[in-house]
Design an enzyme around this catalytic site. Structure first.
Site, PDB file in Angstrom:
ATOM      1  N   GLU A 342       0.802  -1.228   0.000  1.00  0.00           N
ATOM      2  CA  GLU A 342       0.000   0.000   0.000  1.00  0.00           C
ATOM      3  C   GLU A 342       0.835   1.278   0.000  1.00  0.00           C
ATOM      4  O   GLU A 342       0.543   2.217   0.730  1.00  0.00           O
ATOM      5  CB  GLU A 342      -0.925   0.026   1.218  1.00  0.00           C
ATOM      6  CG  GLU A 342      -1.886  -1.129   1.236  1.00  0.00           C
ATOM      7  CD  GLU A 342      -2.717  -1.175   2.507  1.00  0.00           C
ATOM      8  OE1 GLU A 342      -3.921  -1.457   2.365  1.00  0.00           O
ATOM      9  OE2 GLU A 342      -2.199  -0.963   3.604  1.00  0.00           O
TER      10      GLU A 342
HETATM   11  C1  TNX Z   1      -4.209  -4.227   4.838  1.00  0.00           C
HETATM   12  S1  TNX Z   1      -2.379  -6.382   4.516  1.00  0.00           S
HETATM   13  C2  TNX Z   1      -2.977  -3.859   5.303  1.00  0.00           C
HETATM   14  C3  TNX Z   1      -2.848  -3.368   6.673  1.00  0.00           C
HETATM   15  C4  TNX Z   1      -4.169  -3.275   7.380  1.00  0.00           C
HETATM   16  C5  TNX Z   1      -5.006  -4.464   7.029  1.00  0.00           C
HETATM   17  C6  TNX Z   1      -6.297  -4.519   7.762  1.00  0.00           C
HETATM   18  C7  TNX Z   1      -1.419  -5.306   4.320  1.00  0.00           C
HETATM   19  C8  TNX Z   1      -0.172  -5.715   3.794  1.00  0.00           C
HETATM   20  N1  TNX Z   1      -1.822  -4.064   4.622  1.00  0.00           N
HETATM   21  O1  TNX Z   1      -2.203  -2.117   6.655  1.00  0.00           O
HETATM   22  O2  TNX Z   1      -3.918  -3.262   8.749  1.00  0.00           O
HETATM   23  O3  TNX Z   1      -5.256  -4.440   5.652  1.00  0.00           O
HETATM   24  O4  TNX Z   1      -6.994  -5.683   7.490  1.00  0.00           O
END
Ligand code: TNX
Length: 536
Positions: A342
């Site tokens: 992300e």
């Molecule tokens: C996605 S999974 C994220 C996290 C959040 C999560 C909540 C991932 C690599 N990144 O930053 O905490 O979703 O479900």
């Protein structure tokens, strides 16, 4: 794009939800409880399902004279004492640990030449005078001990003296794991968890032969590990958490304490510093890490994707080098997780450039990099692992990118969010958790095959599975337990048991038998209506 459900900050009694889920299937027809001694757990009826279990012969009974006979080695003694520590309070027996040889009692033997057992496998032979666990290495002995434990009545897990008998069904189990990577992740950044809470979760996951504890040590909301060369990361960047509470961080001594506790339970700690996104806590601690030289305020919300290290500045790589060097120096395990998910505020070009510079730093300090699967959009280093966290709605293009990386030699750890994410709600009434990947009931979490899950990824690219627990909505041990149980044992079984044992209808019966064990241990869990829990 995902959206976090922040509206319900819940926290009524979890029991309410649980009560609705009780099944009416009874283990013992009423009226017969006292008539006979309960039969021991049938051999092999444990989680994860063993590779092979051949019942036969008489059961072994632990009694007041039982000794735990161990090989004359530190590993065997340590595991023998661990077993004694579990069983002494409930049985009330002395269970002396001795390296006197003998044919009776509980015997823990290291047989380094027995190659068929592999590095983590074991053999358990139970008959009237003895139960013998043989393994090549400490890990196998420890896993054999977990198997032994689950054959005993649930009352064996209590902390006060209970009535026996303490029987282990007769026969032979030969067992070793399908995958070498069987992980659980705890996000200690969104909410900080004390050393004691981490230890409690370690004890729980180790019941199911999980062998990697991935700690998500940094994110926008908090930096949780002391770094001497950049002290404000922990002192300032760790000073809050989601919701504005006081946060916290692990000193180096505390981090080492977690590692030692985990390692005595055969768990390798994998520290994650998430980069280049998810870095607000670091950016707030040091103005120079920001492209504009201005430190943002600390962040206590739950949005994602707004922060980025400054890819163009040299100081960024001094920072990364220092952090990885200090982390690597206190981490005996093989891996360092560099995040990489992300990074919505980092351009693609910058992301690739950043990963190209950071992965060699991990290698320079003798470690292997793991990244979230977005790493496959850059150039994964040789040997790097990518952790897949897509779900049903993930685009074909993104899946293909990951599958292609796997074809080119990048190994994968599978954490599909709509199966393996322990923070997804079970259903609309679940008081904790998020739902961006949908609701994940117990069956859905268990009912998939890591070997065939990601189309196009060669079966031998799958290194294993991991169950991440993100903590935007959780901060207590009972929250961890309610979300991880009963799903974590399912992911652990997918990681350990041969595909041939995969069968929901059989699994759910073994799972139901864990309920009374969790009750005996004082754990919370979700009493899913899909599971035929025994009535009390
Ligand atoms: C996605 S999974 C994220 C996290 C959040 C999560 C909540 C991932 C690599 N990144 O930053 O905490 O979703 O479900």
């Amino acid at each position: 794009m995902r959206e976090h459900h922040r509206s319900t900050r819940l926290f009524g009694s979890l029991l309410l939800v649980a009560a609705a889920g009780l099944s009416s299937v009874a283990a013992v027809p009423s009226g017969q409880e006292a008539a006979t001694t309960p039969a021991p757990t049938p051999l092999g009826q444990v989680i994860p399902a063993p590779a092979s279990a051949v019942p036969g012969g008489s059961a072994y009974e632990i009694n007041s004279k039982t000794r735990i006979r161990v090989d004359d080695s530190r590993d065997a003694r340590q595991i023998g004492s661990y077993l004694a520590g579990v069983l002494r309070p409930s049985t009330g027996y002395a269970l002396n640990v001795t390296d006197d040889e003998g044919r009776d009692g509980i015997r823990l033997r290291l047989a380094s030449k027995d190659k068929s057992l592999g590095d983590e496998g074991y053999r358990l032979e139970s008959k009237s005078g003895s139960v013998t666990i043989t393994a090549r290495k400490a890990a196998g002995l420890f896993y054999g001990v977990q198997t032994l434990r689950q054959h005993l009545p649930a009352a064996a897990e209590k902390k006060t003296k209970q009535a026996g008998p303490w029987l282990i069904a007769g026969g032979t189990i030969e067992d070793k794991p399908r995958y070498e990577y069987r992980g659980a992740m705890l996000d200690v950044s969104r909410h900080f968890f004390s050393v004691d809470k981490v230890k409690r979760y370690i004890d729980q996951m180790s019941l199911y032969k999980v062998n990697k504890l991935h700690l998500h040590l940094s994110d926008d909301q908090g930096w949780r590990i002391a770094i001497d060369s950049w002290p404000k990361l922990a002192e300032y960047g760790g000073s809050t958490q989601v919701g504005g509470g006081k946060g916290g961080y692990y000193t180096k001594a505390q981090y080492k304490e977690i590692i030692a506790y985990a390692s005595a339970r055969q768990l390798e700690v994998i520290p994650e510093i998430d980069m280049p996104g998810h870095t607000n806590a670091a950016l707030a601690s040091y103005a120079e890490l920001n492209c504009n030289g201005v430190a943002p305020p600390l962040y206590t919300g739950t949005e994602v994707g707004f922060s980025s290290l400054c890819v163009k500045k040299d100081v960024t790589y001094d920072f990364v080098d220092d952090v990885i060097r200090e982390l690597a120096a206190m981490t005996p395990g093989k891996y360092i997780h560099i995040g990489g998910d992300e990074a919505h505020s980092t351009s693609h070009e910058d992301y690739v450039a950043f990963m190209n510079k950071v992965q060699p730093v991990v290698a320079k300090y003798g470690k292997t990099a793991i990244g979230w699967h977005q790493l496959t959009g850059a150039t994964p280093a040789k040997g790097a692992l990518a952790q897949y966290w897509g779900y049903d709605a993930t685009s074909a293009a993104e899946r293909e990118q990951v599958a292609n990386a796997a074809k080119n030699g990048t190994k994968l750890v599978l954490s599909p969010a709509d199966r393996a994410y322990m923070d997804m709600k079970y259903n609309k009434d679940t008081p904790l958790g998020l739902a961006w990947a949908g609701y994940v009931e117990v069956r859905r979490s268990y009912d998939w095959d890591p070997g065939t899950y990601l189309t196009g990824a060669p079966a031998d690219s799958i290194q294993g599975v991991e169950a991440p627990l993100w903590s935007e909505t959780i901060w207590e041990s009972r929250h961890i337990e309610y979300m991880a149980f009963p799903r974590l044992p399912g992911i652990a079984e997918l990681g350990w048991s041969p595909a041939s044992t995969h069968d929901w209808d059989k699994y759910k019966v073994r799972l139901a038998a864990q309920g009374p064990r969790w009750d005996a241990m004082g754990m919370d869990y979700y009493k899913s209506p899909q599971v035929p829990w025994p009535s009390k």
